[in-house]
Design an enzyme around this catalytic site. Sequence first.
Site, PDB file in Angstrom:
ATOM      1  N   ARG A   1      37.612 -26.699   5.630  1.00  0.00           N
ATOM      2  CA  ARG A   1      37.266 -27.567   6.736  1.00  0.00           C
ATOM      3  C   ARG A   1      35.760 -27.445   6.660  1.00  0.00           C
ATOM      4  O   ARG A   1      34.957 -26.681   5.993  1.00  0.00           O
ATOM      5  CB  ARG A   1      37.695 -27.253   7.999  1.00  0.00           C
ATOM      6  CG  ARG A   1      37.443 -25.659   8.384  1.00  0.00           C
ATOM      7  CD  ARG A   1      37.567 -25.507   9.854  1.00  0.00           C
ATOM      8  NE  ARG A   1      38.010 -23.844   9.820  1.00  0.00           N
ATOM      9  CZ  ARG A   1      36.683 -23.030   9.919  1.00  0.00           C
ATOM     10  NH1 ARG A   1      35.397 -23.669  10.194  1.00  0.00           N
ATOM     11  NH2 ARG A   1      36.963 -21.796  10.096  1.00  0.00           N
TER      12      ARG A   1
ATOM     13  N   LYS B   1      45.420 -16.307   3.110  1.00  0.00           N
ATOM     14  CA  LYS B   1      44.473 -15.338   2.687  1.00  0.00           C
ATOM     15  C   LYS B   1      44.939 -14.356   1.436  1.00  0.00           C
ATOM     16  O   LYS B   1      44.086 -14.155   0.675  1.00  0.00           O
ATOM     17  CB  LYS B   1      43.703 -14.564   3.796  1.00  0.00           C
ATOM     18  CG  LYS B   1      43.048 -15.659   4.740  1.00  0.00           C
ATOM     19  CD  LYS B   1      42.662 -14.468   5.858  1.00  0.00           C
ATOM     20  CE  LYS B   1      41.650 -14.827   6.712  1.00  0.00           C
ATOM     21  NZ  LYS B   1      41.072 -13.749   7.318  1.00  0.00           N
TER      22      LYS B   1
HETATM   23  P1  ADP Z   1      38.536 -14.808  10.121  1.00  0.00           P
HETATM   24  O1  ADP Z   1      39.314 -15.866   9.257  1.00  0.00           O
HETATM   25  O2  ADP Z   1      39.344 -14.117  11.324  1.00  0.00           O
HETATM   26  O3  ADP Z   1      37.489 -15.107  10.195  1.00  0.00           O
HETATM   27  P2  ADP Z   1      37.790 -13.059   7.793  1.00  0.00           P
HETATM   28  O4  ADP Z   1      38.381 -12.662   6.761  1.00  0.00           O
HETATM   29  O5  ADP Z   1      36.821 -14.449   7.490  1.00  0.00           O
HETATM   30  O6  ADP Z   1      38.646 -13.598   9.324  1.00  0.00           O
HETATM   31  O7  ADP Z   1      36.679 -12.167   8.198  1.00  0.00           O
HETATM   32  C1  ADP Z   1      35.981 -12.211   9.698  1.00  0.00           C
HETATM   33  C2  ADP Z   1      34.726 -11.197   9.604  1.00  0.00           C
HETATM   34  O8  ADP Z   1      35.430  -9.971   9.623  1.00  0.00           O
HETATM   35  C3  ADP Z   1      33.884 -11.159   8.437  1.00  0.00           C
HETATM   36  O9  ADP Z   1      32.676 -12.235   8.569  1.00  0.00           O
HETATM   37  C4  ADP Z   1      33.410  -9.761   8.430  1.00  0.00           C
HETATM   38  O10 ADP Z   1      32.270  -9.472   9.798  1.00  0.00           O
HETATM   39  C5  ADP Z   1      34.631  -8.872   9.139  1.00  0.00           C
HETATM   40  N1  ADP Z   1      35.430  -8.407   7.662  1.00  0.00           N
HETATM   41  C6  ADP Z   1      36.353  -9.143   7.180  1.00  0.00           C
HETATM   42  N2  ADP Z   1      36.944  -8.188   6.046  1.00  0.00           N
HETATM   43  C7  ADP Z   1      35.973  -7.131   5.998  1.00  0.00           C
HETATM   44  C8  ADP Z   1      36.219  -6.044   5.335  1.00  0.00           C
HETATM   45  N3  ADP Z   1      36.999  -5.859   4.316  1.00  0.00           N
HETATM   46  N4  ADP Z   1      35.192  -5.351   5.534  1.00  0.00           N
HETATM   47  C9  ADP Z   1      34.469  -5.164   6.514  1.00  0.00           C
HETATM   48  N5  ADP Z   1      34.186  -6.220   7.250  1.00  0.00           N
HETATM   49  C10 ADP Z   1      34.937  -7.349   7.212  1.00  0.00           C
END
Ligand code: ADP
Length: 449
Positions: free
Chosen positions: A294, A118
Amino acid sequence: MKKFSRILIANRGEIALRILRACRELGIESVIVHSVADAGAGYLDLADRTVCIGPGPSQQSYLDISRIIAAAEVEDVDAIHPGYGFLAENVQFAEICKSSHIEFIGPGVEAIAFLGDKGKARELAREVGVPCVPGSTGILENEDEALKIAQEIGYPVIVKAVAGGGGRGMRVAHNDITLKNGYSQAKIEAETAFNNPDVYLEKYVEKPRHVEIQILADHHGEVVHLGERDCSLQRRHQKLIEESPSPGLPPEVRDEMGVAAKKLVKAAGYTNAGTVEFIVDKDFNFYFIEVNTRIQVEHPVTEMVTGVDLIKEQIRLASGERLGMTQDDIKTKGVAIECRINAEDPADNFRPCPGKIGQFRAPGGYGVRLDTHAYAGYTVPPNYDSMIAKLIVYQETREEAINCMRRCLDEFVIEGISTTIPLAQEIFKHLNFVAGKVNTGFIEEYFLD
Ligand code: ADP
């Protein structure tokens, strides 16, 4: 161009069944692998062939690369569809498929490796001008660097694992003290869960929406996006309800997000289906968070509003076919909402509830799609994810879709185990949900202590 005649499905449950159905319609034979815990599950009867690859624990079956490759070789398949979860984003697995001359139905090894980090994905987004949440450039060297950046960008902040997924390896901090703890906890969690302790830091956006763009890319340089999915209804960063379009999202923001998503995947040399995830603040500013390399659980909502079968497209694209569409061909229509039904007890802190299903009455009717491998008499094994069904409705308007979902949830009977249906019934009645006022804190705010 190669035409696949036999595909191995390296997954289980509803997604294995979903892929099997697509294969059948395309005239391709399917081989489904399964663990001992899944032996006897009804969906396996529909496959052309099945192979038992090991005992219940995923490490010894669905995550065991050598057993899956052995099954693929014995069954002489042309390609493997990994579904989601398990090995879907595993670089080593994609590499071994390649060296074994078995097509991996997904992006190339380099794209999975690059975007799976990431931190690197974030750097690429920055380079190509896709907005990112303010934060660290690359991984954090130490705690002091975390504190310094947090002071620059201001609290709250979120520490995230570069290898993260499934909401793990993330810690929110509101001050220096909680950041010190969060930094070390996130690193430990990341090391345990992903074998990689590297973390980065972002500004924590308060109550954002989670909006993601579905893309498809062929091996000939064509990339299209298929609009967005709003996945703001989450519990502990795990999605529960997804819809398309995102309620109230201004059309110009949608277009900008689509352009940004395409730019990013093009820069990464991406092929096949993928999702570019963003968080969107209350003023509709959007920020890139990650790419999922995916097919996703929530892909049906995009299928319903675009009329594009994403699994068939994945198979076609992996075989080298050209995308049979340009951006202008993609028109979205109507509203689709998906509700995940999990075998969990919402009244008891979402305790998993595996076990035998007694009566099972599926909802149906106009605009209703149920993607499930469950049925009366099916035993939900304790070894895996608790999702047992995805209920998808598709209607002309959001109001009609919500009414349809309520009716379906009332019709849906699953006896013998607890499910999240009662919670879903409450959410679909909630005035703020009905008004489209959603954000990632919604469920915690209104439904949990
Ligand atoms: P994962 O790969 O574990 O799913 P993500 O990066 O996609 O992690 O983030 C999952 C969730 O976490 C997002 O949908 C959001 O709800 C929350 N999130 C992630 N980054 C942020 C951020 N910078 N600020 C607020 N919420 C966040």
